[in-house]
Enzyme design. Structure first.
Site, mmCIF file in Angstrom:
data_model
loop_
_atom_site.group_PDB
_atom_site.id
_atom_site.type_symbol
_atom_site.label_atom_id
_atom_site.label_comp_id
_atom_site.label_asym_id
_atom_site.label_seq_id
_atom_site.Cartn_x
_atom_site.Cartn_y
_atom_site.Cartn_z
ATOM 1 N N HIS A 14 0.666 -1.020 -0.062
ATOM 2 C CA HIS A 14 -0.131 0.144 0.027
ATOM 3 C C HIS A 14 0.872 1.235 -0.128
ATOM 4 O O HIS A 14 0.804 2.113 -0.807
ATOM 5 C CB HIS A 14 -0.904 -0.113 1.235
ATOM 6 C CG HIS A 14 -1.685 1.232 1.376
ATOM 7 N ND1 HIS A 14 -3.060 1.441 0.701
ATOM 8 C CD2 HIS A 14 -1.590 2.264 1.960
ATOM 9 C CE1 HIS A 14 -3.394 2.474 0.943
ATOM 10 N NE2 HIS A 14 -2.689 3.243 1.815
ATOM 11 N N GLU A 15 1.760 1.297 0.955
ATOM 12 C CA GLU A 15 2.699 2.535 0.654
ATOM 13 C C GLU A 15 3.407 2.567 -0.211
ATOM 14 O O GLU A 15 3.877 3.474 -0.846
ATOM 15 C CB GLU A 15 3.489 2.569 2.321
ATOM 16 C CG GLU A 15 2.665 2.672 3.589
ATOM 17 C CD GLU A 15 1.844 4.173 3.577
ATOM 18 O OE1 GLU A 15 2.391 5.093 3.090
ATOM 19 O OE2 GLU A 15 0.495 3.895 3.902
ATOM 20 N N HIS A 41 1.521 4.168 -3.019
ATOM 21 C CA HIS A 41 1.499 5.867 -2.918
ATOM 22 C C HIS A 41 2.903 6.254 -3.363
ATOM 23 O O HIS A 41 2.850 7.228 -4.191
ATOM 24 C CB HIS A 41 1.534 6.267 -1.243
ATOM 25 C CG HIS A 41 0.251 6.135 -0.750
ATOM 26 N ND1 HIS A 41 -0.855 6.708 -1.153
ATOM 27 C CD2 HIS A 41 -0.248 5.051 0.182
ATOM 28 C CE1 HIS A 41 -1.990 6.330 -0.462
ATOM 29 N NE2 HIS A 41 -1.668 5.346 0.546
#
Length: 89
Positions: A23-24, A27
């Site tokens: 997820h990070e 980003h």
């Protein structure tokens, strides 16, 4: 609701860590693709869990089943369309 099963916790943690890291990383990858090199310069464009796991967030994940990862720092001024690209990231 608050039952504490150690086996379930141990079995679920690797999946949660993998999900938080991906997820990070996503980003960071989107920010770099849109023109902001800040995540790249901060070493966040990696799948290494050490770059993304927040120790307090990980402990809270164990204790109360709610945790977090380190947020990816971006600078919207580096985007071509700052408002749109910030939302995309």
């Amino acid at each position: 609701m608050f039952d504490f099963n150690l086996l379930d916790l141990i079995a679920g943690i690797p999946g949660l860590i993998i999900a938080m890291v991906i997820h990070e990383y996503a980003h960071a990858r989107v920010a770099v693709a849109l023109g902001d090199r800040t995540p790249l310069l901060m070493g966040r464009l990696t799948l290494n869990p050490a770059a993304h796991i927040d120790p307090v967030g990980l402990i809270m994940l164990f204790l109360v089943r709610f945790g977090w990862a380190k947020p990816v720092i971006i600078d919207p001024r580096n985007f071509k369309k700052p408002r749109r690209d910030d939302i995309l990231v």
